[in-house]
Enzyme design. Structure first.
Site, PDB file in Angstrom:
ATOM      1  N   CYS A 152       0.807  -1.228   0.000  1.00  0.00           N
ATOM      2  CA  CYS A 152       0.000   0.000   0.000  1.00  0.00           C
ATOM      3  C   CYS A 152       0.845   1.286   0.000  1.00  0.00           C
ATOM      4  O   CYS A 152       0.483   2.263  -0.661  1.00  0.00           O
ATOM      5  CB  CYS A 152      -0.966  -0.012   1.183  1.00  0.00           C
ATOM      6  SG  CYS A 152      -0.277  -0.690   2.694  1.00  0.00           S
ATOM      7  N   HIS A 245      -2.145   6.526   4.159  1.00  0.00           N
ATOM      8  CA  HIS A 245      -0.715   6.563   4.462  1.00  0.00           C
ATOM      9  C   HIS A 245      -0.128   7.870   3.940  1.00  0.00           C
ATOM     10  O   HIS A 245      -0.286   8.218   2.757  1.00  0.00           O
ATOM     11  CB  HIS A 245       0.020   5.403   3.777  1.00  0.00           C
ATOM     12  CG  HIS A 245      -0.325   4.047   4.330  1.00  0.00           C
ATOM     13  ND1 HIS A 245      -1.042   3.846   5.488  1.00  0.00           N
ATOM     14  CD2 HIS A 245      -0.013   2.800   3.869  1.00  0.00           C
ATOM     15  CE1 HIS A 245      -1.168   2.556   5.712  1.00  0.00           C
ATOM     16  NE2 HIS A 245      -0.563   1.891   4.749  1.00  0.00           N
TER      17      HIS A 245
HETATM   18  P1  NAP Z   1      -7.313  -9.057   7.508  1.00  0.00           P
HETATM   19  O1  NAP Z   1      -8.269  -7.944   7.787  1.00  0.00           O
HETATM   20  O2  NAP Z   1      -6.646  -9.728   8.642  1.00  0.00           O
HETATM   21  O3  NAP Z   1      -8.130 -10.189   6.658  1.00  0.00           O
HETATM   22  C1  NAP Z   1      -7.591 -11.442   6.379  1.00  0.00           C
HETATM   23  C2  NAP Z   1      -8.562 -12.301   5.562  1.00  0.00           C
HETATM   24  O4  NAP Z   1      -7.944 -13.569   5.319  1.00  0.00           O
HETATM   25  C3  NAP Z   1      -9.888 -12.591   6.255  1.00  0.00           C
HETATM   26  O5  NAP Z   1     -10.918 -12.690   5.291  1.00  0.00           O
HETATM   27  C4  NAP Z   1      -9.661 -13.973   6.891  1.00  0.00           C
HETATM   28  O6  NAP Z   1     -10.860 -14.735   7.059  1.00  0.00           O
HETATM   29  C5  NAP Z   1      -8.786 -14.621   5.832  1.00  0.00           C
HETATM   30  N1  NAP Z   1      -7.964 -15.665   6.451  1.00  0.00           N
HETATM   31  C6  NAP Z   1      -7.164 -15.566   7.552  1.00  0.00           C
HETATM   32  N2  NAP Z   1      -6.612 -16.764   7.839  1.00  0.00           N
HETATM   33  C7  NAP Z   1      -7.059 -17.630   6.907  1.00  0.00           C
HETATM   34  C8  NAP Z   1      -6.872 -19.016   6.673  1.00  0.00           C
HETATM   35  N3  NAP Z   1      -6.085 -19.761   7.468  1.00  0.00           N
HETATM   36  N4  NAP Z   1      -7.500 -19.583   5.611  1.00  0.00           N
HETATM   37  C9  NAP Z   1      -8.281 -18.837   4.790  1.00  0.00           C
HETATM   38  N5  NAP Z   1      -8.532 -17.522   4.963  1.00  0.00           N
HETATM   39  C10 NAP Z   1      -7.919 -16.932   6.015  1.00  0.00           C
HETATM   40  O7  NAP Z   1      -6.158  -8.603   6.522  1.00  0.00           O
HETATM   41  P2  NAP Z   1      -6.151  -7.406   5.424  1.00  0.00           P
HETATM   42  O8  NAP Z   1      -5.662  -6.146   5.998  1.00  0.00           O
HETATM   43  O9  NAP Z   1      -7.463  -7.410   4.696  1.00  0.00           O
HETATM   44  O10 NAP Z   1      -4.973  -7.885   4.460  1.00  0.00           O
HETATM   45  C11 NAP Z   1      -5.150  -8.951   3.534  1.00  0.00           C
HETATM   46  C12 NAP Z   1      -3.925  -9.046   2.642  1.00  0.00           C
HETATM   47  O11 NAP Z   1      -3.788  -7.838   1.884  1.00  0.00           O
HETATM   48  C13 NAP Z   1      -2.614  -9.204   3.423  1.00  0.00           C
HETATM   49  O12 NAP Z   1      -1.753 -10.034   2.692  1.00  0.00           O
HETATM   50  C14 NAP Z   1      -2.072  -7.778   3.482  1.00  0.00           C
HETATM   51  O13 NAP Z   1      -0.677  -7.739   3.634  1.00  0.00           O
HETATM   52  C15 NAP Z   1      -2.511  -7.233   2.144  1.00  0.00           C
HETATM   53  N6  NAP Z   1      -2.669  -5.777   2.091  1.00  0.00           N
HETATM   54  C16 NAP Z   1      -3.360  -5.099   3.055  1.00  0.00           C
HETATM   55  C17 NAP Z   1      -3.503  -3.709   2.957  1.00  0.00           C
HETATM   56  C18 NAP Z   1      -4.246  -2.878   3.973  1.00  0.00           C
HETATM   57  O14 NAP Z   1      -4.207  -1.635   3.867  1.00  0.00           O
HETATM   58  N7  NAP Z   1      -4.957  -3.469   4.940  1.00  0.00           N
HETATM   59  C19 NAP Z   1      -2.939  -3.043   1.876  1.00  0.00           C
HETATM   60  C20 NAP Z   1      -2.257  -3.771   0.900  1.00  0.00           C
HETATM   61  C21 NAP Z   1      -2.147  -5.130   1.025  1.00  0.00           C
HETATM   62  P3  NAP Z   1     -11.632 -14.892   8.483  1.00  0.00           P
HETATM   63  O15 NAP Z   1     -12.425 -13.631   8.682  1.00  0.00           O
HETATM   64  O16 NAP Z   1     -12.519 -16.069   8.272  1.00  0.00           O
HETATM   65  O17 NAP Z   1     -10.580 -15.092   9.531  1.00  0.00           O
END
Ligand code: NAP
Length: 359
Positions: A152, A245
């Site tokens: 991001c 950010h």
């Molecule tokens: P998050 O809010 O923690 O969401 C994680 C997601 O993955 C949830 O839907 C969760 O499902 C699922 N998950 C977790 N453990 C799992 C498992 N063992 N098997 C299958 N599904 C699973 O994370 P996020 O911030 O959305 O980030 C997601 C990805 O995008 C990460 O790789 C992060 O680095 C990247 N990213 C994030 C941002 C940001 O600004 N947040 C920006 C760029 C990239 P449940 O609800 O069922 O646990």
């Protein structure tokens, strides 16, 4: 939900319950080309409806078309040809190649495959041509493949660097970030750590910001990317901001450029999404503000519906040549919106055609 006469392409979201997944659900509401058909998350959520398991963190209610969808596991056999992934890296490591091997086009937010030589790491305004790397992926014959968008913070930085690198050549970059809490997902940073505090560390973040822009700004030559060759020095901080950010950027340029030249290059920056009029493309990828105290997250984060990077405080620097402050919406332009724009570009380039005609 798709109706019988709906010609839109069905898509599934992997990690649909998370911070990025929810943004994707929200951005797909009423999308002219894609329709949300399937959602998937962990075993904890699977088998229940999206509304039952999702703690919705965005303003308003869960979109109607998502509420009743039954959450699938991420290794399911999806009907959709396109999978938008907001999975944790540990899960994406195995699931994204598995789904690509089944002929799915995986458009991923995750770090797992960004630096693999045959995986495009794309910001559509900057390096749309890098999507050609897809042709070298072993799963491509079946229509499958993996396309990634950057970290991001990298999205904002690489977008601001792109027109300057093109016009003047970038010699060196230093950047300090002030990163929002939503960048850590939900529930993210504990409130006792984040409230009225600054944390000068985000695991793995500096390495990504030092590495990814060089691939994005690199040249495609003979089927591979030759990285841009300037050094980037990074220092990151987590700050008590909800979304957005902020980055203080210091730049040394190869060719001499006045502040007016730099401003003009930023303001006139435009790319394939604008030319192709892609649905998620902002009219201006970069907005340059002239006030002395902008950009600010609470005032500027919604520029271009979250897809415009705002640059301000452009001024000369006695050590480097120029410096400025930029703001990027981390879950829209920095994540979900970036993936969706990549999917729109893939469609516009005809790279979804094999799968959609096979439906
Ligand atoms: P998050 O809010 O923690 O969401 C994680 C997601 O993955 C949830 O839907 C969760 O499902 C699922 N998950 C977790 N453990 C799992 C498992 N063992 N098997 C299958 N599904 C699973 O994370 P996020 O911030 O959305 O980030 C997601 C990805 O995008 C990460 O790789 C992060 O680095 C990247 N990213 C994030 C941002 C940001 O600004 N947040 C920006 C760029 C990239 P449940 O609800 O069922 O646990």
């Amino acid at each position: 939900m798709a109706t019988q006469n709906d010609s839109r392409i069905p898509v599934a979201i992997l990690g649909a319950t998370g911070a990025v997944g929810q943004r994707l659900v929200s951005l797909l509401e009423g999308h002219p080309q894609f329709v949300l058909a399937e959602v998937a998350a962990s075993e904890r959520s699977a088998g229940k409806t999206y509304a039952e398991v999702t703690r919705w963190i965005l303003p308003g209610d869960i979109p109607k078309e998502a509420r009743g969808l039954v959450v699938m596991t991420v290794d399911a056999d999806f009907a959709s040809p396109v999978l938008l992934s907001g999975l944790d890296a540990a899960v994406a490591d195995t699931i994204e190649p598995l789904q690509a091997g089944r002929g799915k086009l995986v458009v991923s937010n995750t770090k797992s495959f960004r630096m693999r030589p045959d995986v495009p790491l794309v910001i559509p305004e900057v390096n749309a041509d890098h999507l050609a790397l897809l042709d070298g992926q072993p799963t491509r014959a079946s229509g499958g493949g993996i396309v990634t968008n950057p970290n991001c913070s990298v999205v904002g930085l690489a977008m601001a660097l792109a027109p300057l690198h093109r016009a003047f050549g970038v010699e060196a970059v230093a950047v300090t970030t002030l990163q929002a809490l939503s960048g850590a997902g939900y529930p993210g940073v504990p409130s006792l750590d984040s409230n009225a505090n600054v944390i000068p560390f985000i695991d793995g973040e500096e390495e990504k910001i030092e590495r990814e822009p060089k691939k994005i700004l690199g040249r495609l030559e003979g089927g591979r990317v030759v990285d841009a060759d300037f050094p980037i020095s990074v220092s990151v901080n987590r700050v008590p901001v909800r979304d957005g950010h902020t980055e203080s950027v210091f730049l040394k340029l190869k060719a001499k450029a006045s502040l007016a030249d730099v401003r003009a290059a930023l303001e006139n920056f435009t790319g394939e999404p604008q030319r192709l009029k892609l649905p998620s493309a902002p009219a201006r990828p970069i907005a340059v503000r002239h006030e002395r105290d902008r950009p600010q997250p609470i005032r500027d984060i919604e520029a271009g519906a979250g897809m415009t990077v705002t640059v301000g405080r452009l001024r000369p620097d006695p050590v480097f040549d120029v410096k400025f402050t930029l703001l990027v919406h981390n879950t829209v332009r920095g994540a979900a919106g970036a993936a969706l724009l990549n999917a729109e570009l893939l469609l516009a380039q005809g790279r979804l055609a094999a799968r959609t005609s096979a439906r």
